[in-house]
Scaffold this motif. Structure first.
Motif, mmCIF file in Angstrom:
data_model
loop_
_atom_site.group_PDB
_atom_site.id
_atom_site.type_symbol
_atom_site.label_atom_id
_atom_site.label_comp_id
_atom_site.label_asym_id
_atom_site.label_seq_id
_atom_site.Cartn_x
_atom_site.Cartn_y
_atom_site.Cartn_z
ATOM 1 N N GLU A 195 26.451 -6.950 -0.581
ATOM 2 C CA GLU A 195 27.758 -6.274 -0.163
ATOM 3 C C GLU A 195 26.968 -5.721 1.583
ATOM 4 O O GLU A 195 27.943 -5.849 2.278
ATOM 5 N N ALA A 196 25.690 -5.079 1.833
ATOM 6 C CA ALA A 196 25.846 -4.905 2.812
ATOM 7 C C ALA A 196 25.510 -6.768 3.656
ATOM 8 O O ALA A 196 25.752 -6.241 5.042
ATOM 9 N N ARG A 200 28.358 -7.175 7.176
ATOM 10 C CA ARG A 200 27.966 -7.104 8.800
ATOM 11 C C ARG A 200 28.365 -8.679 9.155
ATOM 12 O O ARG A 200 28.562 -9.349 9.793
ATOM 13 N N GLU A 201 28.388 -9.270 8.009
ATOM 14 C CA GLU A 201 29.414 -10.966 8.760
ATOM 15 C C GLU A 201 30.164 -10.573 9.146
ATOM 16 O O GLU A 201 30.739 -11.271 9.574
ATOM 17 N N GLY A 240 25.873 -23.959 12.858
ATOM 18 C CA GLY A 240 26.856 -24.536 13.345
ATOM 19 C C GLY A 240 28.174 -23.743 12.415
ATOM 20 O O GLY A 240 29.045 -23.032 13.175
ATOM 21 N N TYR A 241 26.897 -22.372 11.164
ATOM 22 C CA TYR A 241 27.564 -21.795 10.707
ATOM 23 C C TYR A 241 27.706 -20.731 12.037
ATOM 24 O O TYR A 241 28.994 -20.116 11.923
ATOM 25 N N ILE A 242 27.293 -20.248 12.955
ATOM 26 C CA ILE A 242 27.466 -19.369 12.992
ATOM 27 C C ILE A 242 28.155 -19.657 14.301
ATOM 28 O O ILE A 242 29.192 -18.984 14.951
ATOM 29 N N GLU A 329 21.234 -11.971 11.415
ATOM 30 C CA GLU A 329 20.423 -11.599 12.525
ATOM 31 C C GLU A 329 20.995 -12.445 14.018
ATOM 32 O O GLU A 329 21.714 -11.872 15.388
ATOM 33 N N GLY A 330 20.863 -14.132 13.413
ATOM 34 C CA GLY A 330 21.028 -14.770 14.825
ATOM 35 C C GLY A 330 22.908 -14.656 14.853
ATOM 36 O O GLY A 330 23.474 -14.511 16.380
ATOM 37 N N LEU A 331 23.479 -14.236 14.338
ATOM 38 C CA LEU A 331 25.226 -14.205 14.548
ATOM 39 C C LEU A 331 25.552 -13.299 15.540
ATOM 40 O O LEU A 331 26.048 -13.062 15.869
#
Length: 353
Positions: A195-196, A200-201, A240-242, A329-331
């Motif tokens: 959930e956390a 963030r996402e 690719g996701y980011i 974190e990368g995102l």
């Protein structure tokens, strides 16, 4: 003496009143086992929560630490960078077998009741440590990260990093967290952690507002030689996701996880931004970010790229460039980096977990 008896009676009464709750807690603690999972095509059964797990791969280790399971980890191995500061104290309590690939004897020497691995290359059919079948024959169950088997193909010696048949997204990491939480009988912790991370996402993905529609990137993980072909991100992995979340496009369209691409080809595409992997390992000169940047700024081919001329670099922990807990974190860092470079009109999201 009567006073002592009175106190003894009160203690006995307190224990008697607590007994139903204790019995219920004990019953609940054992109610989830045995646990049986279909994990990457292998059925695994754990009769009880592991007490001496060995984690092979930094992401697996960081998930177990994030679930508060340091006391049930016998050892860890396979690292490419530093552990996050919020996990450092817990990680310091877990012995490290090796930062690289440990030997089978070293792993078995920990008397593990579970070996959990990030990469199939470590415990797969041609595992660098051993195969899952070998571990099973020795009575040791194994767990492999879904991020490394769902929609993922390994290409043998010609393509050791493999390819993806479908795009990675964070649901695979969430699945891993929930399955490991179930295995260790801490499902509620798994729910809280997921959930956390989902929150963030959602916050970080909101940074795509105001992003130029034609913004392009290349992600440089490392290279065997600085002037040789670069291992850059294909279109279906964590980068690719980011990029998809932020509305940015990848100049590399390969399905390979980390294809080797010439700098001439990259320079011809002339990306707007170059994301550089940072790591503490030093297998190759290009593992060092400073050497990456020095090469880009002085090589006659790369120095003419717009991203190099304008210093459009975003430095990212290499762990966030693989499908891991740290991909979020990368995102966050890439979203902030684009804002810092004034390549988006959106305000940067908070990077704090």
């Amino acid at each position: 003496m009567p006073l002592a008896l009175s106190r003894l009676s009160l203690c006995a009464l307190s224990l008697l009143l607590m007994l139903p709750a204790l019995q219920a807690a004990a019953a609940d603690a054992g109610s989830h086992h045995p646990v049986t999972l279909d994990n990457c095509g292998t059925h695994i059964t754990l009769k009880a929560p592991p007490q001496r797990a060995v984690s092979i791969g930094q992401n697996t280790t960081e998930i177990l630490l994030s679930l508060g399971l340091a006391d049930r980890m016998a050892a860890s191995a396979v690292w490419i960078g530093d552990v996050p500061e919020n996990l450092k104290a817990a990680n310091d309590r877990v012995p490290r077998l090796s930062s690289g690939i440990p030997g089978l004897e070293s792993v078995l020497g920990q008397n593990p009741d579970l070996v959990a691995a990030q990469f199939e290359t470590d415990i797969g059919p041609r595992g660098r440590i051993a195969s899952r079948e070998q571990f099973a024959s020795l009575g040791v169950p194994t767990y492999l990260s879904p991020t490394d088997c769902v929609g993922r193909l390994y290409g043998g010696d010609t393509n050791p990093d493999g390819a993806r048949t479908r795009a990675f997204d964070m649901s695979l990491v969430y699945r891993e967290i929930q399955e490991l939480a179930e295995i260790f009988n801490v499902s509620a912790r798994g729910v809280d952690l997921v959930e956390a991370l989902r929150a963030r996402e959602a916050r970080a993905a909101a940074a795509d507002a105001g992003m130029p529609a034609d913004l392009s990137m290349v992600w440089w993980f490392s290279s065997a030689e600085l002037s040789g072909d670069a291992w850059v991100a294909g279109q279906f992995g964590a980068p690719g996701y980011i990029m998809k979340k932020l509305g940015v496009h990848n100049i590399i369209k390969s399905q390979e996880e980390w294809p080797a691409v010439s700098w001439e080809r990259i320079a011809e595409a002339d990306p707007d931004v170059i994301v550089l992997g940072r790591m503490t390992r030093r297998n190759f000169p290009a593992d060092d970010v400073a050497q990456k940047i020095d090469f880009l700024e002085h090589d006659p081919v790369t120095r003419e790229m717009r991203a190099v001329r304008e210093h459009h670099f975003i430095v990212l922990d290499a762990q966030a460039m693989n499908p891991t807990l740290r991909t979020l974190e990368g995102l966050e860092i890439v979203a902030n980096g684009l804002s810092r470079l004034r390549l988006t009109g959106a305000s940067a999201p908070d990077e704090t977990p």
